[in-house]
Design a protein around this motif. Structure first.
Motif, mmCIF file in Angstrom:
data_model
loop_
_atom_site.group_PDB
_atom_site.id
_atom_site.type_symbol
_atom_site.label_atom_id
_atom_site.label_comp_id
_atom_site.label_asym_id
_atom_site.label_seq_id
_atom_site.Cartn_x
_atom_site.Cartn_y
_atom_site.Cartn_z
ATOM 1 N N PRO A 18 0.808 -1.239 0.000
ATOM 2 C CA PRO A 18 0.000 0.000 0.000
ATOM 3 C C PRO A 18 0.833 1.277 0.000
ATOM 4 O O PRO A 18 0.379 2.305 -0.494
ATOM 5 N N GLN A 19 2.055 1.228 0.507
ATOM 6 C CA GLN A 19 2.888 2.429 0.539
ATOM 7 C C GLN A 19 3.291 2.866 -0.864
ATOM 8 O O GLN A 19 3.575 4.038 -1.088
ATOM 9 N N HIS A 20 3.287 1.970 -1.830
ATOM 10 C CA HIS A 20 3.663 2.330 -3.203
ATOM 11 C C HIS A 20 2.608 3.190 -3.886
ATOM 12 O O HIS A 20 2.913 3.891 -4.841
ATOM 13 N N ILE A 21 1.380 3.111 -3.421
ATOM 14 C CA ILE A 21 0.316 3.920 -4.022
ATOM 15 C C ILE A 21 -0.252 4.920 -3.018
ATOM 16 O O ILE A 21 -1.386 5.371 -3.145
ATOM 17 N N CYS A 22 0.559 5.258 -2.015
ATOM 18 C CA CYS A 22 0.175 6.237 -0.986
ATOM 19 C C CYS A 22 -1.110 5.842 -0.258
ATOM 20 O O CYS A 22 -1.923 6.699 0.075
ATOM 21 N N HIS A 23 -1.308 4.536 -0.078
ATOM 22 C CA HIS A 23 -2.472 3.988 0.633
ATOM 23 C C HIS A 23 -3.797 4.440 0.008
ATOM 24 O O HIS A 23 -4.779 4.664 0.709
ATOM 25 N N LEU A 24 -3.820 4.585 -1.309
ATOM 26 C CA LEU A 24 -5.010 5.039 -2.025
ATOM 27 C C LEU A 24 -5.932 3.843 -2.303
ATOM 28 O O LEU A 24 -5.620 2.979 -3.109
ATOM 29 N N ARG A 25 -7.065 3.808 -1.620
ATOM 30 C CA ARG A 25 -8.021 2.712 -1.806
ATOM 31 C C ARG A 25 -8.769 2.896 -3.120
ATOM 32 O O ARG A 25 -8.868 3.999 -3.665
ATOM 33 N N SER A 26 -9.321 1.804 -3.627
ATOM 34 C CA SER A 26 -10.004 1.838 -4.923
ATOM 35 C C SER A 26 -11.254 2.718 -4.876
ATOM 36 O O SER A 26 -11.563 3.400 -5.854
ATOM 37 N N ASP A 27 -11.977 2.744 -3.751
ATOM 38 C CA ASP A 27 -13.167 3.587 -3.678
ATOM 39 C C ASP A 27 -12.793 5.069 -3.700
ATOM 40 O O ASP A 27 -13.487 5.879 -4.321
ATOM 41 N N MET A 28 -11.681 5.426 -3.077
ATOM 42 C CA MET A 28 -11.253 6.825 -3.094
ATOM 43 C C MET A 28 -10.706 7.230 -4.462
ATOM 44 O O MET A 28 -10.868 8.369 -4.884
ATOM 45 N N LEU A 29 -10.081 6.285 -5.155
ATOM 46 C CA LEU A 29 -9.622 6.564 -6.514
ATOM 47 C C LEU A 29 -10.810 6.864 -7.421
ATOM 48 O O LEU A 29 -10.805 7.843 -8.169
ATOM 49 N N GLY A 30 -11.853 6.054 -7.326
ATOM 50 C CA GLY A 30 -13.058 6.305 -8.102
ATOM 51 C C GLY A 30 -13.719 7.618 -7.733
ATOM 52 O O GLY A 30 -14.213 8.354 -8.600
ATOM 53 N N TYR A 31 -13.712 7.944 -6.448
ATOM 54 C CA TYR A 31 -14.288 9.205 -5.991
ATOM 55 C C TYR A 31 -13.523 10.398 -6.552
ATOM 56 O O TYR A 31 -14.115 11.386 -6.995
ATOM 57 N N MET A 32 -12.188 10.308 -6.556
ATOM 58 C CA MET A 32 -11.369 11.391 -7.099
ATOM 59 C C MET A 32 -11.657 11.633 -8.574
ATOM 60 O O MET A 32 -11.766 12.773 -9.023
ATOM 61 N N LEU A 33 -11.793 10.555 -9.337
ATOM 62 C CA LEU A 33 -12.080 10.696 -10.762
ATOM 63 C C LEU A 33 -13.475 11.274 -10.987
ATOM 64 O O LEU A 33 -13.698 12.077 -11.889
ATOM 65 N N ASN A 34 -14.423 10.858 -10.158
ATOM 66 C CA ASN A 34 -15.791 11.350 -10.287
ATOM 67 C C ASN A 34 -15.883 12.833 -9.917
ATOM 68 O O ASN A 34 -16.501 13.619 -10.635
ATOM 69 N N ILE A 35 -15.272 13.209 -8.802
ATOM 70 C CA ILE A 35 -15.346 14.591 -8.350
ATOM 71 C C ILE A 35 -14.580 15.510 -9.290
ATOM 72 O O ILE A 35 -14.899 16.687 -9.436
ATOM 73 N N GLY A 36 -13.544 14.985 -9.964
ATOM 74 C CA GLY A 36 -12.782 15.766 -10.928
ATOM 75 C C GLY A 36 -13.479 15.903 -12.272
ATOM 76 O O GLY A 36 -13.031 16.665 -13.124
ATOM 77 N N ASN A 37 -14.571 15.165 -12.476
ATOM 78 C CA ASN A 37 -15.355 15.206 -13.706
ATOM 79 C C ASN A 37 -14.466 15.004 -14.940
ATOM 80 O O ASN A 37 -14.517 15.766 -15.910
ATOM 81 N N ILE A 38 -13.645 13.963 -14.906
ATOM 82 C CA ILE A 38 -12.727 13.671 -16.001
ATOM 83 C C ILE A 38 -13.463 12.849 -17.050
ATOM 84 O O ILE A 38 -13.995 11.783 -16.756
ATOM 85 N N ASN A 39 -13.494 13.360 -18.280
ATOM 86 C CA ASN A 39 -14.157 12.667 -19.374
ATOM 87 C C ASN A 39 -13.356 12.841 -20.652
ATOM 88 O O ASN A 39 -12.244 13.366 -20.633
ATOM 89 N N PHE A 40 -13.908 12.434 -21.781
ATOM 90 C CA PHE A 40 -13.173 12.449 -23.047
ATOM 91 C C PHE A 40 -12.838 13.858 -23.531
ATOM 92 O O PHE A 40 -11.966 14.038 -24.367
ATOM 93 N N ASN A 41 -13.492 14.882 -23.030
ATOM 94 C CA ASN A 41 -13.271 16.252 -23.490
ATOM 95 C C ASN A 41 -12.412 17.063 -22.514
ATOM 96 O O ASN A 41 -12.252 18.247 -22.681
ATOM 97 N N SER A 42 -11.862 16.415 -21.489
ATOM 98 C CA SER A 42 -11.114 17.108 -20.449
ATOM 99 C C SER A 42 -9.666 17.358 -20.844
ATOM 100 O O SER A 42 -9.081 16.609 -21.611
ATOM 101 N N GLN A 43 -9.131 18.424 -20.292
ATOM 102 C CA GLN A 43 -7.696 18.681 -20.320
ATOM 103 C C GLN A 43 -7.262 18.664 -18.862
ATOM 104 O O GLN A 43 -7.663 19.520 -18.078
ATOM 105 N N VAL A 44 -6.452 17.686 -18.484
ATOM 106 C CA VAL A 44 -6.179 17.390 -17.086
ATOM 107 C C VAL A 44 -4.756 17.786 -16.716
ATOM 108 O O VAL A 44 -3.813 17.446 -17.424
ATOM 109 N N LEU A 45 -4.616 18.509 -15.602
ATOM 110 C CA LEU A 45 -3.317 18.753 -14.987
ATOM 111 C C LEU A 45 -3.275 17.853 -13.763
ATOM 112 O O LEU A 45 -4.079 18.000 -12.848
ATOM 113 N N LEU A 46 -2.354 16.922 -13.739
ATOM 114 C CA LEU A 46 -2.330 15.881 -12.723
ATOM 115 C C LEU A 46 -1.014 15.934 -11.958
ATOM 116 O O LEU A 46 0.058 15.879 -12.548
ATOM 117 N N VAL A 47 -1.098 16.089 -10.643
ATOM 118 C CA VAL A 47 0.070 16.026 -9.775
ATOM 119 C C VAL A 47 -0.095 14.770 -8.942
ATOM 120 O O VAL A 47 -1.062 14.637 -8.197
#
Length: 107
Positions: A18-47
């Motif tokens: 888990p330390q390799h992915i900063c303890h990021l659970r799959s439900d939180m990963l999905g939540y981040m993508l949903n809240i970021g509203n990332i879709n086919f028309n997005s231009q994403v700046l990702l840190v």
């Protein structure tokens, strides 16, 4: 066989390293993508500092362009350990740019 998804990789790494992915659970990963509203028309700046897990999850949604900024490593090499496990074709990588944070922030 089928290519792994971001959710599957997140669950495997949470159980093994888990330390390799900063303890990021799959439900939180999905939540981040949903809240970021990332879709086919997005231009994403990702840190990120999850060895390519979040980048791969964003690339699964096929945004128009993604610029990935990484801060976590001493060298200027971007760590793509998990991104390689997604088994993307070469086409999604044409929409991905990478830069190390040291190039953007003077010390």
């Amino acid at each position: 066989m089928r290519a792994p998804t971001a959710i599957e990789l997140s669950e495997v790494y949470m159980s093994l390293r888990p330390q390799h992915i900063c303890h990021l659970r799959s439900d939180m990963l999905g939540y981040m993508l949903n809240i970021g509203n990332i879709n086919f028309n997005s231009q994403v700046l990702l840190v990120e500092n999850t060895r390519g897990l979040v980048t791969g999850a964003v690339m699964e949604r096929e945004p128009r362009y993604t610029l990935r900024v990484e801060f976590g490593h001493e060298s200027l090499l971007i760590n793509n350990e998990l991104l390689a496990q997604f088994d993307f074709s070469s086409e999604p990588f044409t929409r991905l740019g990478s830069v190390h944070g040291k190039l953007l922030v003077p010390l």
